[in-house]
Structures are given as C-alpha cells and as structure tokens.
Design a protein around this motif. Sequence first.
Motif, PDB file in Angstrom:
ATOM      1  N   HIS A   1      38.415  27.182  -8.884  1.00  0.00           N
ATOM      2  CA  HIS A   1      37.781  26.477  -8.135  1.00  0.00           C
ATOM      3  C   HIS A   1      36.471  26.540  -7.741  1.00  0.00           C
ATOM      4  CE1 HIS A   1      41.242  23.569  -8.363  1.00  0.00           C
ATOM      5  NE2 HIS A   1      42.124  24.371  -8.203  1.00  0.00           N
ATOM      6  N   VAL A   2      35.705  25.547  -7.264  1.00  0.00           N
ATOM      7  CA  VAL A   2      34.359  25.705  -6.731  1.00  0.00           C
ATOM      8  C   VAL A   2      34.305  24.443  -5.869  1.00  0.00           C
ATOM      9  CG1 VAL A   2      32.962  24.205  -8.254  1.00  0.00           C
ATOM     10  CG2 VAL A   2      31.938  26.037  -6.907  1.00  0.00           C
ATOM     11  N   VAL A   3      33.204  24.888  -4.686  1.00  0.00           N
ATOM     12  CA  VAL A   3      33.374  23.436  -3.833  1.00  0.00           C
ATOM     13  C   VAL A   3      31.655  23.292  -3.784  1.00  0.00           C
ATOM     14  CG1 VAL A   3      33.054  22.598  -1.569  1.00  0.00           C
ATOM     15  CG2 VAL A   3      35.100  24.160  -2.064  1.00  0.00           C
TER      16      VAL A   3
ATOM     17  N   PRO B   1      27.342  16.894  -3.612  1.00  0.00           N
ATOM     18  CA  PRO B   1      26.617  16.084  -4.418  1.00  0.00           C
ATOM     19  C   PRO B   1      25.361  16.560  -4.860  1.00  0.00           C
ATOM     20  CG  PRO B   1      27.827  14.993  -2.603  1.00  0.00           C
ATOM     21  CD  PRO B   1      27.753  16.503  -2.321  1.00  0.00           C
ATOM     22  N   GLU B   2      24.502  17.232  -4.134  1.00  0.00           N
ATOM     23  CA  GLU B   2      23.255  17.820  -4.500  1.00  0.00           C
ATOM     24  C   GLU B   2      23.411  18.921  -5.385  1.00  0.00           C
ATOM     25  OE1 GLU B   2      24.074  17.238  -1.026  1.00  0.00           O
ATOM     26  OE2 GLU B   2      23.381  15.139  -1.374  1.00  0.00           O
ATOM     27  N   GLY B   3      24.477  19.450  -5.782  1.00  0.00           N
ATOM     28  CA  GLY B   3      24.789  20.514  -6.623  1.00  0.00           C
ATOM     29  C   GLY B   3      24.745  21.814  -5.792  1.00  0.00           C
ATOM     30  N   GLN B   4      24.540  21.915  -4.680  1.00  0.00           N
ATOM     31  CA  GLN B   4      24.652  23.258  -3.712  1.00  0.00           C
ATOM     32  C   GLN B   4      26.302  23.618  -3.799  1.00  0.00           C
ATOM     33  OE1 GLN B   4      23.256  23.132   0.091  1.00  0.00           O
ATOM     34  NE2 GLN B   4      23.621  24.959   0.461  1.00  0.00           N
ATOM     35  N   VAL B   5      26.088  24.945  -4.359  1.00  0.00           N
ATOM     36  CA  VAL B   5      27.473  25.574  -4.116  1.00  0.00           C
ATOM     37  C   VAL B   5      27.885  25.977  -2.852  1.00  0.00           C
ATOM     38  CG1 VAL B   5      29.020  27.642  -5.013  1.00  0.00           C
ATOM     39  CG2 VAL B   5      27.574  26.264  -6.422  1.00  0.00           C
TER      40      VAL B   5
ATOM     41  N   ASP C   1      52.172  31.178   1.225  1.00  0.00           N
ATOM     42  CA  ASP C   1      52.269  30.878   2.558  1.00  0.00           C
ATOM     43  C   ASP C   1      51.979  29.492   2.937  1.00  0.00           C
ATOM     44  OD1 ASP C   1      51.277  31.205   5.313  1.00  0.00           O
ATOM     45  OD2 ASP C   1      52.406  33.147   5.288  1.00  0.00           O
ATOM     46  N   PRO C   2      52.704  28.752   3.881  1.00  0.00           N
ATOM     47  CA  PRO C   2      52.432  27.425   4.258  1.00  0.00           C
ATOM     48  C   PRO C   2      51.195  27.377   5.276  1.00  0.00           C
ATOM     49  CG  PRO C   2      54.552  27.746   4.170  1.00  0.00           C
ATOM     50  CD  PRO C   2      54.126  29.200   3.988  1.00  0.00           C
ATOM     51  N   GLN C   3      51.176  28.223   6.084  1.00  0.00           N
ATOM     52  CA  GLN C   3      49.857  28.622   7.016  1.00  0.00           C
ATOM     53  C   GLN C   3      48.778  28.905   6.267  1.00  0.00           C
ATOM     54  OE1 GLN C   3      50.099  27.948  10.427  1.00  0.00           O
ATOM     55  NE2 GLN C   3      47.975  27.569   9.983  1.00  0.00           N
ATOM     56  N   ASP C   4      48.805  29.419   5.183  1.00  0.00           N
ATOM     57  CA  ASP C   4      47.621  29.863   4.392  1.00  0.00           C
ATOM     58  C   ASP C   4      46.975  28.481   3.622  1.00  0.00           C
ATOM     59  OD1 ASP C   4      47.386  32.604   5.118  1.00  0.00           O
ATOM     60  OD2 ASP C   4      48.114  33.244   3.034  1.00  0.00           O
ATOM     61  N   ALA C   5      47.924  27.600   3.287  1.00  0.00           N
ATOM     62  CA  ALA C   5      47.903  26.573   2.562  1.00  0.00           C
ATOM     63  C   ALA C   5      47.132  25.559   3.474  1.00  0.00           C
ATOM     64  CB  ALA C   5      49.249  25.889   2.039  1.00  0.00           C
ATOM     65  N   ALA C   6      47.581  25.378   4.737  1.00  0.00           N
ATOM     66  CA  ALA C   6      46.998  24.729   5.803  1.00  0.00           C
ATOM     67  C   ALA C   6      45.665  25.199   5.975  1.00  0.00           C
ATOM     68  CB  ALA C   6      47.920  24.514   6.996  1.00  0.00           C
ATOM     69  N   ASP C   7      45.324  26.400   6.196  1.00  0.00           N
ATOM     70  CA  ASP C   7      44.069  26.898   6.579  1.00  0.00           C
ATOM     71  C   ASP C   7      43.020  26.825   5.506  1.00  0.00           C
ATOM     72  OD1 ASP C   7      45.146  27.774   8.975  1.00  0.00           O
ATOM     73  OD2 ASP C   7      45.475  30.052   8.159  1.00  0.00           O
ATOM     74  N   ILE C   8      43.425  26.748   4.138  1.00  0.00           N
ATOM     75  CA  ILE C   8      42.530  26.414   3.094  1.00  0.00           C
ATOM     76  C   ILE C   8      42.115  25.033   2.897  1.00  0.00           C
ATOM     77  CG2 ILE C   8      42.538  26.070   0.422  1.00  0.00           C
ATOM     78  CD1 ILE C   8      44.339  28.595   0.348  1.00  0.00           C
ATOM     79  N   TYR C   9      43.239  24.178   3.487  1.00  0.00           N
ATOM     80  CA  TYR C   9      42.669  22.677   3.584  1.00  0.00           C
ATOM     81  C   TYR C   9      41.806  22.360   4.640  1.00  0.00           C
ATOM     82  CZ  TYR C   9      43.323  17.805   3.740  1.00  0.00           C
ATOM     83  OH  TYR C   9      42.986  16.115   3.655  1.00  0.00           O
ATOM     84  N   ALA C  10      41.930  23.181   5.886  1.00  0.00           N
ATOM     85  CA  ALA C  10      40.973  22.780   6.879  1.00  0.00           C
ATOM     86  C   ALA C  10      39.715  23.359   6.568  1.00  0.00           C
ATOM     87  CB  ALA C  10      41.482  23.743   8.317  1.00  0.00           C
ATOM     88  N   TYR C  11      39.640  24.632   5.931  1.00  0.00           N
ATOM     89  CA  TYR C  11      38.347  25.305   5.420  1.00  0.00           C
ATOM     90  C   TYR C  11      37.448  24.110   4.448  1.00  0.00           C
ATOM     91  CZ  TYR C  11      35.209  28.068   2.994  1.00  0.00           C
ATOM     92  OH  TYR C  11      33.979  28.563   2.115  1.00  0.00           O
ATOM     93  N   LEU C  12      38.327  23.750   3.402  1.00  0.00           N
ATOM     94  CA  LEU C  12      37.711  22.710   2.357  1.00  0.00           C
ATOM     95  C   LEU C  12      37.454  21.215   3.293  1.00  0.00           C
ATOM     96  CD1 LEU C  12      40.375  22.905  -0.434  1.00  0.00           C
ATOM     97  CD2 LEU C  12      37.989  23.866  -0.316  1.00  0.00           C
ATOM     98  N   ARG C  13      37.958  21.015   4.474  1.00  0.00           N
ATOM     99  CA  ARG C  13      37.639  19.820   5.183  1.00  0.00           C
ATOM    100  C   ARG C  13      36.419  20.023   6.037  1.00  0.00           C
ATOM    101  NH1 ARG C  13      41.650  18.566   9.257  1.00  0.00           N
ATOM    102  NH2 ARG C  13      43.029  18.216   7.723  1.00  0.00           N
TER     103      ARG C  13
END
Length: 150
Positions: free
Chosen positions: A42-44, A47-51, A128-140
């Motif tokens: 995955h990449v984030v 909309p302007e194309g900046q990674v 790890d459920p905490q890692d999953a929650a942390d990844i979501y917080a990071y993406l947000r």
Amino acid sequence: MKLLSRGAALALAGFGLLQAPAQAQDIANGEMQFGRQCVACHVVRDPEGQVLAGRTARTGPNLHGLEGRVIGSVEGFRYGDALGELRARDVTWNEERFLGYVQDPTAWLRRTLDDRRARGKMAYRVRDPQDAADIYAYLRSLSGARAAAN
C-alpha cells in the motif's frame, strides 16, 4: 452485580450495546507498523499525487482518505467480488470495519456479508489489535493533516 457470559457480552458488543474500553492510539507506532506491515502493498498518496507514506506499491489500493470512503471504491484498482459487493451496498470504512478487516480479511468479509464463501484478495493479517488501531490512527492523521492544510 451479575457478570455477563462471554457469549452474551459478545452479542451485546455486536449490537453496540456494550463497549470495550477504548485504548489510546499511538500514531508513532502506527507509522512504524505501517512501514513494517503495510508498505509492501500500500501507499498513501494525496489527491495532488504526493506520497505521504509508503513507496509506489500497487498490490493494494491507495489508503489516503480511507475513513468515510466507500469500501472498494478507489478508481483503477481491481477489487475482489466481496469488496465489490460492499461497494454496491455503499458501505463505508470506519475504524471498526478497518480493524476487523485488517486483522482477518476473509473472516470479516464472511461475517459482514453473511456469506461463508466470501473471500478477500488481502491475505496478510495484522495480528496485534493495538497495532491495527495504531495503523488506523496513523492513516487518519495523514488524511486529516492534509485536509486541514487545504
């Protein structure tokens, strides 16, 4: 006070009547876990194309603006049938759905669609459920920080 049986507690939690205590989310850990567990596929990209995170991975869809987006709706990405079904139903990503999906994509899809044959293309699991929650917080934080800057 009488304690609920595990099954009753799970049933109530499924209906949102019993909430587990929220754990603090760690954006820094989410960034580290994204780099360890998600970056290969995955990449984030804004909309302007900046990674903003990741490289140029194309195995999985762009995760920018995930929260509130209709599941399976990134243009140009070929989703499996199960995620396509959720898109047809206009189901959107939220934290609960993200956590369920990334921890066990196939099981989550089967429960959500009530279809024992449903499968996802994503074979990887965030264990790890905490890692999953942390990844979501990071993406947000990446999507929110970018939106706030505009």
